[in-house]
Design a protein around this motif. Structure first.
Motif, mmCIF file in Angstrom:
data_model
loop_
_atom_site.group_PDB
_atom_site.id
_atom_site.type_symbol
_atom_site.label_atom_id
_atom_site.label_comp_id
_atom_site.label_asym_id
_atom_site.label_seq_id
_atom_site.Cartn_x
_atom_site.Cartn_y
_atom_site.Cartn_z
ATOM 1 N N UNK A 247 -2.057 11.648 12.677
ATOM 2 C CA UNK A 247 -2.902 10.840 13.561
ATOM 3 C C UNK A 247 -4.380 11.195 13.423
ATOM 4 N N UNK A 248 -4.690 12.471 13.265
ATOM 5 C CA UNK A 248 -6.090 12.857 13.069
ATOM 6 C C UNK A 248 -6.641 12.255 11.790
ATOM 7 N N UNK A 249 -5.836 12.253 10.742
ATOM 8 C CA UNK A 249 -6.277 11.686 9.460
ATOM 9 C C UNK A 249 -6.507 10.187 9.569
ATOM 10 N N UNK A 250 -5.604 9.476 10.237
ATOM 11 C CA UNK A 250 -5.764 8.034 10.402
ATOM 12 C C UNK A 250 -6.987 7.701 11.252
ATOM 13 N N UNK A 251 -7.220 8.498 12.284
ATOM 14 C CA UNK A 251 -8.392 8.268 13.126
ATOM 15 C C UNK A 251 -9.683 8.552 12.374
ATOM 16 N N UNK A 252 -9.669 9.588 11.543
ATOM 17 C CA UNK A 252 -10.857 9.884 10.738
ATOM 18 C C UNK A 252 -11.201 8.718 9.820
ATOM 19 N N UNK A 253 -10.180 8.133 9.209
ATOM 20 C CA UNK A 253 -10.410 6.953 8.369
ATOM 21 C C UNK A 253 -11.006 5.809 9.184
ATOM 22 N N UNK A 254 -10.436 5.556 10.344
ATOM 23 C CA UNK A 254 -10.925 4.464 11.199
ATOM 24 C C UNK A 254 -12.387 4.647 11.566
ATOM 25 N N UNK A 255 -12.805 5.908 11.695
ATOM 26 C CA UNK A 255 -14.178 6.196 12.089
ATOM 27 C C UNK A 255 -15.139 6.272 10.901
ATOM 28 N N UNK A 256 -14.633 6.007 9.709
ATOM 29 C CA UNK A 256 -15.500 5.890 8.540
ATOM 30 C C UNK A 256 -15.641 7.137 7.687
ATOM 31 N N UNK A 257 -14.848 8.168 7.938
ATOM 32 C CA UNK A 257 -14.919 9.377 7.124
ATOM 33 C C UNK A 257 -13.989 9.254 5.912
ATOM 34 N N UNK A 258 -14.470 9.681 4.744
ATOM 35 C CA UNK A 258 -13.552 9.911 3.637
ATOM 36 C C UNK A 258 -12.612 11.035 4.074
ATOM 37 N N UNK A 259 -11.326 10.829 3.907
ATOM 38 C CA UNK A 259 -10.352 11.745 4.495
ATOM 39 C C UNK A 259 -9.426 12.293 3.414
ATOM 40 N N UNK A 260 -9.289 13.620 3.413
ATOM 41 C CA UNK A 260 -8.506 14.311 2.395
ATOM 42 C C UNK A 260 -7.484 15.211 3.083
ATOM 43 N N UNK A 261 -6.219 15.046 2.746
ATOM 44 C CA UNK A 261 -5.160 15.909 3.251
ATOM 45 C C UNK A 261 -4.925 17.037 2.253
ATOM 46 N N UNK A 262 -4.960 18.272 2.741
ATOM 47 C CA UNK A 262 -4.656 19.430 1.886
ATOM 48 C C UNK A 262 -3.153 19.677 2.009
ATOM 49 N N UNK A 263 -2.401 19.260 0.990
ATOM 50 C CA UNK A 263 -0.949 19.179 1.107
ATOM 51 C C UNK A 263 -0.264 20.527 1.301
ATOM 52 N N UNK A 264 -0.796 21.562 0.675
ATOM 53 C CA UNK A 264 -0.137 22.872 0.804
ATOM 54 C C UNK A 264 -0.687 23.669 1.982
ATOM 55 N N UNK A 265 -1.426 23.003 2.877
ATOM 56 C CA UNK A 265 -1.939 23.650 4.091
ATOM 57 C C UNK A 265 -1.469 22.902 5.332
ATOM 58 N N UNK A 266 -0.285 22.284 5.245
ATOM 59 C CA UNK A 266 0.305 21.595 6.389
ATOM 60 C C UNK A 266 1.805 21.635 6.266
#
Length: 298
Positions: A247-266
Protein backbone atom coordinates in the motif's frame (compact mmCIF):
# COMPACT_ATOMS: atom_id res chain seq x y z
CA UNK A 1 20.79 7.90 23.83
CA UNK A 2 17.96 9.16 21.67
CA UNK A 3 16.86 12.79 21.46
CA UNK A 4 13.69 13.74 19.59
CA UNK A 5 12.16 16.83 18.09
CA UNK A 6 8.44 16.26 17.54
CA UNK A 7 6.07 18.04 15.20
CA UNK A 8 2.31 18.20 15.61
CA UNK A 9 1.64 15.57 12.97
CA UNK A 10 3.05 12.54 14.73
CA UNK A 11 6.43 12.75 12.98
CA UNK A 12 9.57 12.46 15.02
CA UNK A 13 12.98 13.54 13.76
CA UNK A 14 15.47 11.41 15.59
CA UNK A 15 19.01 12.23 16.51
CA UNK A 16 20.13 8.68 17.21
CA UNK A 17 23.56 8.55 18.80
CA UNK A 18 24.88 5.02 19.17
CA UNK A 19 28.24 4.53 20.81
CA UNK A 20 30.09 2.12 18.57
CA UNK A 21 33.38 0.58 19.57
CA UNK A 22 35.65 -1.61 17.48
CA UNK A 23 33.84 -4.75 18.70
CA UNK A 24 30.29 -3.55 18.04
CA UNK A 25 28.51 -6.76 17.02
CA UNK A 26 25.73 -5.17 14.96
CA UNK A 27 28.16 -3.28 12.73
CA UNK A 28 30.43 -6.31 12.43
CA UNK A 29 27.39 -8.31 11.28
CA UNK A 30 26.57 -5.69 8.66
CA UNK A 31 30.18 -5.55 7.46
CA UNK A 32 30.49 -9.32 7.24
CA UNK A 33 27.25 -9.99 5.39
CA UNK A 34 26.74 -6.79 3.39
CA UNK A 35 30.09 -5.92 1.88
CA UNK A 36 28.46 -4.20 -1.09
CA UNK A 37 27.50 -1.19 1.05
CA UNK A 38 30.99 -0.01 1.90
CA UNK A 39 32.16 2.99 -0.11
CA UNK A 40 28.88 3.21 -2.03
CA UNK A 41 26.29 6.00 -2.14
CA UNK A 42 22.54 6.13 -2.40
CA UNK A 43 21.02 7.33 -5.69
CA UNK A 44 20.49 11.08 -6.05
CA UNK A 45 17.20 12.72 -5.04
CA UNK A 46 16.13 9.53 -3.28
CA UNK A 47 14.69 8.44 0.06
CA UNK A 48 14.68 5.10 1.84
CA UNK A 49 11.38 4.10 3.47
CA UNK A 50 11.58 1.32 6.06
CA UNK A 51 8.13 -0.03 6.90
CA UNK A 52 7.07 -1.26 10.36
CA UNK A 53 10.14 -3.15 11.63
CA UNK A 54 8.51 -3.50 15.05
CA UNK A 55 8.65 -6.19 17.70
CA UNK A 56 5.11 -7.47 17.12
CA UNK A 57 5.93 -8.10 13.45
CA UNK A 58 9.40 -9.53 14.12
CA UNK A 59 8.68 -11.80 17.08
CA UNK A 60 5.33 -10.88 18.59
CA UNK A 61 1.59 -11.14 18.20
CA UNK A 62 1.62 -10.76 14.40
CA UNK A 63 4.96 -12.28 13.44
CA UNK A 64 5.93 -12.19 9.76
CA UNK A 65 7.90 -15.33 8.97
CA UNK A 66 11.50 -14.44 8.20
CA UNK A 67 11.02 -10.80 9.12
CA UNK A 68 14.15 -10.81 11.25
CA UNK A 69 16.30 -12.05 8.35
CA UNK A 70 15.99 -8.77 6.45
CA UNK A 71 17.34 -6.64 9.32
CA UNK A 72 21.01 -6.74 8.21
CA UNK A 73 20.02 -5.75 4.66
CA UNK A 74 17.83 -2.88 5.87
CA UNK A 75 20.57 -1.62 8.19
CA UNK A 76 23.07 -1.74 5.34
CA UNK A 77 20.76 0.30 3.10
CA UNK A 78 20.15 2.81 5.89
CA UNK A 79 23.91 3.35 6.20
CA UNK A 80 24.44 4.22 2.55
CA UNK A 81 25.68 7.78 2.30
CA UNK A 82 23.66 10.27 0.29
CA UNK A 83 20.00 9.58 1.05
CA UNK A 84 18.00 12.81 1.05
CA UNK A 85 15.86 11.23 3.76
CA UNK A 86 15.55 7.93 5.63
CA UNK A 87 12.07 7.26 7.04
CA UNK A 88 11.04 4.57 9.49
CA UNK A 89 7.29 3.99 9.73
CA UNK A 90 5.50 2.33 12.63
CA UNK A 91 2.02 1.13 13.45
CA UNK A 92 0.95 3.13 16.51
CA UNK A 93 -2.46 1.82 17.45
CA UNK A 94 -4.66 2.77 20.41
CA UNK A 95 -5.86 -0.30 22.30
CA UNK A 96 -9.40 0.41 21.07
CA UNK A 97 -8.37 0.25 17.41
CA UNK A 98 -11.18 -0.73 15.05
CA UNK A 99 -9.00 -3.25 13.18
CA UNK A 100 -8.51 -5.47 16.24
CA UNK A 101 -10.80 -8.51 16.19
CA UNK A 102 -10.98 -8.25 19.98
CA UNK A 103 -12.79 -4.90 19.57
CA UNK A 104 -15.27 -6.04 16.95
CA UNK A 105 -18.92 -5.80 18.07
CA UNK A 106 -19.71 -8.68 15.69
CA UNK A 107 -17.76 -11.40 17.55
CA UNK A 108 -15.27 -11.81 14.74
CA UNK A 109 -11.93 -13.61 15.01
CA UNK A 110 -8.53 -12.48 13.71
CA UNK A 111 -8.14 -12.48 9.92
CA UNK A 112 -11.89 -12.35 9.24
CA UNK A 113 -13.37 -9.37 7.38
CA UNK A 114 -16.13 -6.87 8.12
CA UNK A 115 -17.66 -4.19 5.93
CA UNK A 116 -17.22 -0.74 7.42
CA UNK A 117 -18.96 2.44 6.29
CA UNK A 118 -18.05 6.03 7.05
CA UNK A 119 -20.16 9.15 6.82
CA UNK A 120 -19.21 12.48 5.24
CA UNK A 121 -17.57 13.60 8.50
CA UNK A 122 -15.38 10.51 8.68
CA UNK A 123 -17.36 8.83 11.47
CA UNK A 124 -17.81 5.06 11.42
CA UNK A 125 -21.42 4.07 10.80
CA UNK A 126 -23.40 1.77 13.06
CA UNK A 127 -25.09 1.69 16.43
CA UNK A 128 -22.80 -1.21 17.34
CA UNK A 129 -19.78 1.10 17.37
CA UNK A 130 -21.22 3.83 19.60
CA UNK A 131 -20.33 2.25 22.95
CA UNK A 132 -16.61 2.09 22.12
CA UNK A 133 -16.16 5.07 19.80
CA UNK A 134 -18.73 7.52 21.20
CA UNK A 135 -18.87 10.68 19.06
CA UNK A 136 -16.60 9.12 16.42
CA UNK A 137 -19.49 6.80 15.50
CA UNK A 138 -22.75 7.67 13.77
CA UNK A 139 -25.55 5.33 14.93
CA UNK A 140 -28.06 6.54 12.35
CA UNK A 141 -26.30 6.62 8.98
CA UNK A 142 -28.69 6.90 6.09
CA UNK A 143 -27.75 5.99 2.54
CA UNK A 144 -27.21 9.68 1.86
CA UNK A 145 -24.86 10.00 4.84
CA UNK A 146 -22.45 7.27 3.70
CA UNK A 147 -19.34 8.56 2.00
CA UNK A 148 -17.55 5.22 1.52
CA UNK A 149 -17.78 1.52 2.37
CA UNK A 150 -15.03 -1.09 2.14
CA UNK A 151 -13.98 -4.43 3.58
CA UNK A 152 -11.73 -4.24 6.63
CA UNK A 153 -9.64 -7.21 7.68
CA UNK A 154 -9.46 -7.79 11.42
CA UNK A 155 -6.19 -8.54 13.19
CA UNK A 156 -4.79 -9.80 16.46
CA UNK A 157 -4.03 -6.98 18.89
CA UNK A 158 -0.67 -5.58 17.82
CA UNK A 159 1.57 -2.52 18.02
CA UNK A 160 -0.43 -0.89 20.80
CA UNK A 161 0.95 2.51 21.77
CA UNK A 162 3.73 2.42 24.37
CA UNK A 163 3.97 -1.38 24.55
CA UNK A 164 6.94 -3.63 23.78
CA UNK A 165 5.24 -4.81 20.59
CA UNK A 166 4.99 -1.26 19.25
CA UNK A 167 8.70 -0.56 19.67
CA UNK A 168 11.25 -1.02 16.93
CA UNK A 169 13.36 -4.16 17.10
CA UNK A 170 16.57 -3.35 19.01
CA UNK A 171 18.70 -4.27 15.99
CA UNK A 172 16.80 -1.75 13.88
CA UNK A 173 17.34 0.93 16.53
CA UNK A 174 21.07 0.19 16.57
CA UNK A 175 21.21 0.63 12.81
CA UNK A 176 19.14 3.82 12.66
CA UNK A 177 21.20 6.68 11.17
CA UNK A 178 21.33 10.10 12.73
CA UNK A 179 18.66 12.44 11.37
CA UNK A 180 16.19 9.71 10.38
CA UNK A 181 12.46 10.49 10.53
CA UNK A 182 9.82 8.32 12.17
CA UNK A 183 6.27 8.42 10.80
CA UNK A 184 3.51 6.94 12.97
CA UNK A 185 0.40 5.50 11.31
CA UNK A 186 -2.81 3.86 12.41
CA UNK A 187 -3.16 6.12 15.44
CA UNK A 188 -6.82 6.97 14.75
CA UNK A 189 -9.21 4.67 16.63
CA UNK A 190 -11.68 4.16 13.79
CA UNK A 191 -9.52 3.89 10.66
CA UNK A 192 -6.72 1.49 9.82
CA UNK A 193 -3.68 2.60 7.87
CA UNK A 194 -1.78 0.11 5.73
CA UNK A 195 -0.04 2.76 3.66
CA UNK A 196 2.33 5.26 5.25
CA UNK A 197 1.02 8.19 3.20
CA UNK A 198 -2.75 7.83 3.65
CA UNK A 199 -4.99 5.89 6.00
CA UNK A 200 -7.41 3.33 4.57
CA UNK A 201 -10.35 5.71 4.85
CA UNK A 202 -8.67 8.16 2.48
CA UNK A 203 -6.97 5.66 0.16
CA UNK A 204 -9.77 3.11 -0.25
CA UNK A 205 -12.48 5.74 -0.61
CA UNK A 206 -10.77 7.20 -3.67
CA UNK A 207 -11.34 10.67 -2.25
CA UNK A 208 -10.03 13.38 -4.58
CA UNK A 209 -7.97 15.32 -2.08
CA UNK A 210 -4.77 17.29 -2.47
CA UNK A 211 -2.75 19.94 -0.70
CA UNK A 212 -3.80 20.80 2.83
CA UNK A 213 -6.99 18.72 2.62
CA UNK A 214 -4.97 15.57 1.96
CA UNK A 215 -2.46 16.49 4.66
CA UNK A 216 -5.24 16.81 7.25
CA UNK A 217 -7.28 13.76 6.26
CA UNK A 218 -4.45 11.30 5.72
CA UNK A 219 -2.99 11.34 9.29
CA UNK A 220 0.54 11.43 7.85
CA UNK A 221 3.09 14.09 6.94
CA UNK A 222 5.27 11.69 4.98
CA UNK A 223 4.42 13.20 1.60
CA UNK A 224 5.30 16.68 2.84
CA UNK A 225 8.58 15.47 4.38
CA UNK A 226 9.64 13.98 1.05
CA UNK A 227 8.64 17.09 -0.87
CA UNK A 228 10.60 19.37 1.45
CA UNK A 229 13.64 17.10 1.08
CA UNK A 230 13.44 17.32 -2.73
CA UNK A 231 12.93 13.57 -3.13
CA UNK A 232 11.95 12.20 -6.53
CA UNK A 233 12.44 8.47 -5.99
CA UNK A 234 11.53 6.32 -2.98
CA UNK A 235 12.99 2.90 -2.17
CA UNK A 236 10.58 0.81 -0.10
CA UNK A 237 11.55 -1.95 2.33
CA UNK A 238 10.21 -3.64 5.46
CA UNK A 239 7.08 -5.48 6.58
CA UNK A 240 4.86 -6.78 5.30
CA UNK A 241 5.09 -7.01 1.52
CA UNK A 242 1.44 -7.95 0.98
CA UNK A 243 0.05 -5.20 3.20
CA UNK A 244 1.86 -2.06 4.36
CA UNK A 245 4.75 -2.31 1.89
CA UNK A 246 2.34 -2.82 -1.01
CA UNK A 247 0.00 0.00 0.00
CA UNK A 248 2.84 2.43 0.72
CA UNK A 249 4.32 1.71 -2.71
CA UNK A 250 0.99 2.23 -4.48
CA UNK A 251 0.39 5.47 -2.62
CA UNK A 252 3.87 6.72 -3.47
CA UNK A 253 3.13 6.13 -7.14
CA UNK A 254 -0.19 7.97 -6.86
CA UNK A 255 1.61 10.94 -5.35
CA UNK A 256 4.06 11.13 -8.25
CA UNK A 257 7.18 9.48 -6.82
CA UNK A 258 9.24 7.03 -8.83
CA UNK A 259 8.87 3.96 -6.64
CA UNK A 260 11.33 1.10 -6.22
CA UNK A 261 10.74 -2.06 -4.17
CA UNK A 262 13.88 -3.63 -2.69
CA UNK A 263 12.89 -7.27 -3.06
CA UNK A 264 15.39 -8.83 -0.67
CA UNK A 265 14.52 -6.29 2.06
CA UNK A 266 10.87 -7.27 2.52
CA UNK A 267 8.82 -10.33 3.53
CA UNK A 268 5.10 -11.15 3.14
CA UNK A 269 2.57 -12.36 5.68
CA UNK A 270 1.87 -15.28 3.32
CA UNK A 271 3.73 -16.55 0.24
CA UNK A 272 0.63 -16.34 -1.94
CA UNK A 273 -0.08 -12.83 -0.70
CA UNK A 274 3.49 -11.86 -1.50
CA UNK A 275 3.26 -13.20 -5.05
CA UNK A 276 0.00 -11.36 -5.61
CA UNK A 277 1.50 -8.15 -4.24
CA UNK A 278 4.45 -8.39 -6.62
CA UNK A 279 2.10 -8.78 -9.58
CA UNK A 280 0.00 -5.79 -8.50
CA UNK A 281 3.07 -3.61 -7.96
CA UNK A 282 4.66 -4.63 -11.25
CA UNK A 283 1.47 -3.85 -13.15
CA UNK A 284 1.19 -0.49 -11.38
CA UNK A 285 4.70 0.53 -12.47
CA UNK A 286 6.86 -0.12 -9.42
CA UNK A 287 10.49 -1.01 -10.21
CA UNK A 288 12.15 -4.00 -8.51
CA UNK A 289 15.79 -4.22 -7.42
CA UNK A 290 17.98 -6.23 -5.08
CA UNK A 291 19.64 -4.30 -2.25
CA UNK A 292 23.10 -4.63 -3.77
CA UNK A 293 21.80 -2.95 -6.94
CA UNK A 294 20.47 0.16 -5.16
CA UNK A 295 23.74 2.17 -5.33
CA UNK A 296 23.86 1.54 -9.10
CA UNK A 297 20.17 1.98 -9.89
CA UNK A 298 19.38 5.00 -12.09
Amino acid sequence: AVGTDTDAGGVHLLQHKVQRGPDDSSMLQVKKKQDWVWGKRAPKHSALIIIDMQNDFINGSLTVTGGDTIIPTINSLAHLEGWDLVIYTMDYHPNTHLSFAANSPFNKTPFEFVNVSYDTQGRVCGQEYVEMYQQSANPNCTEGDIETTFSQQLWPVHCVQDTWGQKFDDRILEGMPQGAAVVKKGHSTIADSYGAFENNLVFLSGADLDGNALEIASESSQNRLLQVAGVKTVYVTGLALDYCVKYTSLQALDLGFDTVLVEDATKPVSPSGGEEALEILKEAGVHFVEASEVPKFR
